[in-house]
Design an enzyme around this catalytic site. Structure first.
Site, mmCIF file in Angstrom:
data_model
loop_
_atom_site.group_PDB
_atom_site.id
_atom_site.type_symbol
_atom_site.label_atom_id
_atom_site.label_comp_id
_atom_site.label_asym_id
_atom_site.label_seq_id
_atom_site.Cartn_x
_atom_site.Cartn_y
_atom_site.Cartn_z
ATOM 1 N NE ARG A 5 -12.636 51.508 48.161
ATOM 2 C CZ ARG A 5 -11.963 50.905 47.173
ATOM 3 N NH1 ARG A 5 -11.484 49.670 47.327
ATOM 4 N NH2 ARG A 5 -11.740 51.545 46.042
ATOM 5 C CD GLU A 13 -7.347 50.506 52.922
ATOM 6 O OE1 GLU A 13 -6.724 51.066 51.999
ATOM 7 O OE2 GLU A 13 -8.167 49.611 52.736
ATOM 8 C CG HIS A 53 -6.188 48.606 49.083
ATOM 9 N ND1 HIS A 53 -7.103 49.522 49.543
ATOM 10 C CD2 HIS A 53 -6.668 48.201 47.878
ATOM 11 C CE1 HIS A 53 -8.081 49.669 48.652
ATOM 12 N NE2 HIS A 53 -7.830 48.871 47.627
HETATM 13 N N1 NAI Z 1 -8.977 45.450 47.139
HETATM 14 C C1 NAI Z 1 -8.810 46.122 46.018
HETATM 15 O O1 NAI Z 1 -7.699 46.480 45.632
HETATM 16 C C2 NAI Z 1 -9.973 46.433 45.170
HETATM 17 C C3 NAI Z 1 -11.231 46.624 45.696
HETATM 18 N N2 NAI Z 1 -12.283 46.899 44.879
HETATM 19 C C4 NAI Z 1 -13.622 47.091 45.468
HETATM 20 O O2 NAI Z 1 -14.512 46.138 44.902
HETATM 21 C C5 NAI Z 1 -15.751 46.767 44.662
HETATM 22 C C6 NAI Z 1 -16.557 45.988 43.649
HETATM 23 O O3 NAI Z 1 -16.046 46.172 42.351
HETATM 24 P P1 NAI Z 1 -16.836 45.600 41.068
HETATM 25 O O4 NAI Z 1 -17.136 44.162 41.249
HETATM 26 O O5 NAI Z 1 -16.101 46.031 39.870
HETATM 27 O O6 NAI Z 1 -18.205 46.414 41.200
HETATM 28 P P2 NAI Z 1 -19.625 46.023 40.624
HETATM 29 O O7 NAI Z 1 -20.405 47.278 40.627
HETATM 30 O O8 NAI Z 1 -19.483 45.269 39.351
HETATM 31 O O9 NAI Z 1 -20.202 45.011 41.718
HETATM 32 C C7 NAI Z 1 -20.824 45.385 42.910
HETATM 33 C C8 NAI Z 1 -22.023 44.479 43.137
HETATM 34 O O10 NAI Z 1 -22.558 44.771 44.413
HETATM 35 C C9 NAI Z 1 -23.982 44.874 44.305
HETATM 36 N N3 NAI Z 1 -24.439 45.802 45.331
HETATM 37 C C10 NAI Z 1 -24.089 47.100 45.481
HETATM 38 N N4 NAI Z 1 -24.656 47.621 46.584
HETATM 39 C C11 NAI Z 1 -25.403 46.625 47.129
HETATM 40 C C12 NAI Z 1 -26.206 46.530 48.286
HETATM 41 N N5 NAI Z 1 -26.389 47.576 49.086
HETATM 42 N N6 NAI Z 1 -26.808 45.361 48.551
HETATM 43 C C13 NAI Z 1 -26.649 44.304 47.732
HETATM 44 N N7 NAI Z 1 -25.880 44.300 46.627
HETATM 45 C C14 NAI Z 1 -25.258 45.461 46.331
HETATM 46 C C15 NAI Z 1 -24.247 45.383 42.897
HETATM 47 O O11 NAI Z 1 -25.530 45.023 42.457
HETATM 48 C C16 NAI Z 1 -23.131 44.676 42.119
HETATM 49 O O12 NAI Z 1 -23.571 43.429 41.631
HETATM 50 C C17 NAI Z 1 -15.351 48.186 44.244
HETATM 51 O O13 NAI Z 1 -16.403 49.109 44.423
HETATM 52 C C18 NAI Z 1 -14.169 48.478 45.128
HETATM 53 O O14 NAI Z 1 -14.563 49.124 46.310
HETATM 54 C C19 NAI Z 1 -12.126 46.981 43.532
HETATM 55 C C20 NAI Z 1 -10.906 46.807 42.955
HETATM 56 C C21 NAI Z 1 -9.717 46.560 43.726
HETATM 57 O O1 3PY Z 2 -9.943 49.959 42.006
HETATM 58 C C1 3PY Z 2 -10.179 50.053 43.230
HETATM 59 O O2 3PY Z 2 -11.306 50.318 43.660
HETATM 60 C C2 3PY Z 2 -9.116 49.822 44.218
HETATM 61 O O3 3PY Z 2 -9.375 49.582 45.360
HETATM 62 C C3 3PY Z 2 -7.687 49.894 43.817
HETATM 63 O O4 3PY Z 2 -7.424 49.327 42.651
#
Ligand code: NAI
Ligand code: 3PY
Length: 318
Positions: free
Chosen positions: A237, A266, A284
């Protein structure tokens, strides 16, 4: 039949699946809901399928106690645009779409790693501008990725998928920062501080969730700890990175380049970033593939179905 609002136009398969179970209204424009529209929707619909940009902040829920809406089934894994605790305090469930997004987002991270390290955007602009003088042995030398060290900040589903691609595909060493230890099928070293990862890695990739806890966690100090030859990639993000500090670090040559899929405000992208040749800017695109968006939408519909069947939805986050 329960009344559902889908806040953006969706792929046909998603709309059909939703209409098979619910009385659906799907907005036909892509602008985020305004606060008044969100309050109205909480009063009028049994469930809402919102997405990124629909800022369901705490104030939107202040008068939502006893409102008709019982669930926000977010389209996307990241739900930092929804105050899930405030929703819970008025009895509204929030769900997301984990897993459906993982591989596609990891692929976009790899795209940015390679584009930034190998100066692909700059090269493409050179060719399109008709300014390419032809191959020569010292032209546009970038960072060779194979065998280097990648540092992952946030070793969750997407972080691990990136780590695997880097390790198995590019023979890279993996170091990471995460609040808990992760067991991988290859050696990946957890380091105690973000600065330690920044200092060891040739490429730092951010895969944390957004929100108050991680806002500007990548700050001037972290950027100063990076190698001057290092690249920063953000697919998480925008506000996880202090964008002003990133611009300063790039301008001063304190890091070699950046690859960004997300931004603090954004769709606004600072002119300073657009002006720099060593910055790769994507709009994005992490999950932008039809089958991925279908999988996300079908998952959101499944969450709604489970909820209205009286079950705990599979991906409830609050
Ligand atoms: N660019 C895009 O289109 C996309 C962006 N995203 C972003 O990616 C992020 C991650 O997605 P996932 O891997 O599925 O989530 P997830 O929950 O599996 O992974 C997040 C990791 O970060 C760690 N974490 C969280 N807060 C923390 C902190 N303060 N300090 C240290 N470690 C911390 C957690 O322990 C976890 O291992 C989403 O929340 C979203 O914002 C997701 C999908 C698409
Ligand atoms: O899944 C998310 O968090 C995104 O950023 C868009 O797919």
């Amino acid at each position: 039949m329960k009344r559902i609002l889908i806040t953006r136009p969706m792929p046909a398969r998603v709309a059909e699946a939703a209409r098979a179970h619910f009385d659906v209204e799907m907005r036909d424009d892509n602008t985020p809901l305004k606060p008044g529209q969100m309050r109205g929707a909480l009063a009028l619909y049994d469930g809402i399928l919102p997405t990124l940009g629909d800022m369901f902040s705490a104030d939107v829920f202040t008068e939502a106690e006893g409102s008709r809406c019982r669930i926000l089934a977010n389209f996307g894994v990241g739900y930092n645009h929804i105050d899930a605790d405030a929703a819970r305090s008025v009895g509204i469930a929030v769900t997301n779409t984990p897993g459906a997004v993982t591989d596609a987002t990891a692929d976009i991270a790899m795209t940015l790693i390679l584009m930034s390290a190998r100066r692909a955007g700059e090269g493409e602009r050179l060719v399109r501008a008709g300014k390419w003088p032809g191959w020569n042995p010292t032209q546009m030398l970038g960072l060779h990725v194979t065998g280097k060290t990648v540092g992952i900040i946030g070793m969750g589903r997407i972080g691990q998928a990136i780590a695997r691609r880097c390790h198995f595909g590019f023979g890279m060493e993996v170091v990471y920062y995460n609040r808990s230890d992760k067991q991988m099928e290859f050696e990946a070293r957890q380091l105690p501080r973000i600065e330690d990862v920044a200092a060891e890695a040739d490429i730092v990739v951010i895969a944390l969730p957004g929100g108050a806890e991680t806002k500007h966690i990548i700050n001037a100090e972290v950027l100063a700890a990076m190698k001057p030859t290092g690249h920063l990639v953000n697919i998480a993000r925008g506000d996880v990175v202090d964008e002003a500090a990133l611009i300063a670090a790039l301008k001063d040559g304190r890091i070699a380049g950046a690859g960004l899929d997300v931004y603090e405000r954004e769709p606004e992208v600072p002119d300073a970033l657009k002006a720099m040749e060593n910055v790769t800017l994507l709009p994005h695109l992490g999950t932008a593939a039809l089958d991925v968006r279908e999988a996300m939408g079908l998952m959101a519909v499944d969450n709604l179905r489970a909820f209205f069947d009286g079950e705990t939805p599979p991906n409830q986050v609050n």
